[in-house]
Design an enzyme around this catalytic site. Structure first.
Site, PDB file in Angstrom:
ATOM      1  N   GLU A  44      74.279 -14.368  19.522  1.00  0.00           N
ATOM      2  CA  GLU A  44      73.729 -14.914  18.289  1.00  0.00           C
ATOM      3  C   GLU A  44      74.766 -14.767  17.166  1.00  0.00           C
ATOM      4  O   GLU A  44      75.440 -13.747  17.058  1.00  0.00           O
ATOM      5  CB  GLU A  44      72.444 -14.169  17.917  1.00  0.00           C
ATOM      6  CG  GLU A  44      71.740 -14.737  16.698  1.00  0.00           C
ATOM      7  CD  GLU A  44      70.451 -13.991  16.359  1.00  0.00           C
ATOM      8  OE1 GLU A  44      69.543 -14.614  15.794  1.00  0.00           O
ATOM      9  OE2 GLU A  44      70.366 -12.778  16.658  1.00  0.00           O
ATOM     10  N   LYS A 117      65.482 -21.140  17.208  1.00  0.00           N
ATOM     11  CA  LYS A 117      64.793 -19.844  17.267  1.00  0.00           C
ATOM     12  C   LYS A 117      63.412 -19.923  16.618  1.00  0.00           C
ATOM     13  O   LYS A 117      63.275 -20.338  15.468  1.00  0.00           O
ATOM     14  CB  LYS A 117      65.653 -18.795  16.570  1.00  0.00           C
ATOM     15  CG  LYS A 117      65.115 -17.373  16.658  1.00  0.00           C
ATOM     16  CD  LYS A 117      66.083 -16.415  15.961  1.00  0.00           C
ATOM     17  CE  LYS A 117      65.630 -14.976  16.065  1.00  0.00           C
ATOM     18  NZ  LYS A 117      66.572 -14.064  15.355  1.00  0.00           N
ATOM     19  N   CYS A 157      67.334 -13.470  20.560  1.00  0.00           N
ATOM     20  CA  CYS A 157      67.175 -12.179  19.891  1.00  0.00           C
ATOM     21  C   CYS A 157      65.706 -11.737  19.718  1.00  0.00           C
ATOM     22  O   CYS A 157      65.082 -11.287  20.671  1.00  0.00           O
ATOM     23  CB  CYS A 157      67.907 -12.216  18.554  1.00  0.00           C
ATOM     24  SG  CYS A 157      68.292 -10.581  17.863  1.00  0.00           S
TER      25      CYS A 157
END
Length: 277
Positions: A44, A117, A157
């Site tokens: 990321e 995301k 993440c």
């Protein structure tokens, strides 16, 4: 269909300079490709770790064009590998928010898939404070794609803490889940490996988790420990800190053996409601 494939999690300690980060990423991709990797995955924000959250707005690219996306496409094409491009900020149509986008480029340099995301990190322990929602717009749709006959599910993440996302990716089941990350040192030390192994075990598939790992120019320290986990939860390779490559071979036979011996995916039940007390 490939019965085995080498994959590589690329760990970085990204700086505030995009051009430098792109050069470092290219070197890591070249190293992994030379070692036989067919799929390489960056962490990321591999391209940029700014000094302030709003710095992302200044380097955000239009979807489909810009130096960061062009560099990823060129690396995939040059080294003939699948590149899971960590994340980069893409313009969202809102002046003060961007998308944290995870693109995948095929060996011919074409964008094969993009995932934005969904879950945005917020944390405050009185000493460290993070709130991604201040500058990010959340994505909405889970994404999986075919990579040489392997079904690959995408996530980023903080998504790791939401098992329902991965269940959504398991219909049909994925063979590999990607989790490019920049976990904080505090949360990573407590939960990183535990969560990754849990996602691999409950979904009976491989997990690749490239991470930021070290102390950055902006003062932030990330946990690192980039790793690859197999469908039984065994860690196949890990790098604690610093730039580097975690190489592992994944095999379809291992997936089939685990799912045959313990057919948990077949035993899933879907619940639409719970009983009242």
């Amino acid at each position: 269909m490939m019965t085995a494939m080498k994959i590589a999690a690329l760990q970085m300690v990204s700086s505030t300079r995009v051009a430098d980060n792109l050069q470092r990423a290219e070197r890591l991709i070249a190293e992994a490709a030379a070692a036989g990797a067919r799929l390489v995955a960056l962490p990321e924000y591999f391209c940029f770790m700014g000094r302030a959250d709003r710095d992302k707005l200044e380097i955000a690219e239009e979807p489909g064009r810009g130096p960061i996306q062009e560099a990823l496409a060129a690396a995939a094409r040059t080294h003939r590998v699948w590149v899971v491009g960590g994340t980069l900020p893409l313009k969202s149509g809102e002046a003060d928010r961007v998308l944290n986008a995870n693109g995948v480029w095929s060996p011919d340099g074409l964008l094969a898939a993009r995932y934005d995301k969904i879950h945005l990190f917020r944390y405050d322990n009185g000493r460290e404070r993070y709130d991604e929602g201040r500058v990010l717009r959340a994505g909405e749709i889970p994404v999986a794609l075919d990579v040489d006959g392997w079904r690959v599910g995408l996530s980023v993440c903080y998504d790791l803490r939401f098992p329902e996302l991965y269940r959504a990716l398991m219909d049909p089941p994925c063979d590999l889940l990607c989790v490019p990350s920049a976990f904080t040192y505090t949360t990573g030390r407590a939960h990183w490996e535990l969560l990754l192994r849990a996602r691999a075990i409950e979904n009976q598939c491989y997990v690749i988790a490239p991470a930021q790992g070290g102390t950055h120019e902006n003062g932030r320290r990330t946990w690192g420990h980039s790793l690859v986990v197999d469908p039984w939860g065994d860690v196949l390779g890990v790098r604690e800190e610093g730039d580097g490559v975690v190489l592992a071979e994944i095999g379809r036979e291992r997936i089939d053996d685990v799912r045959r011996q313990l057919p948990a995916l077949e035993h899933r039940r879907r619940f639409s409601r719970t009983a009242a007390p």
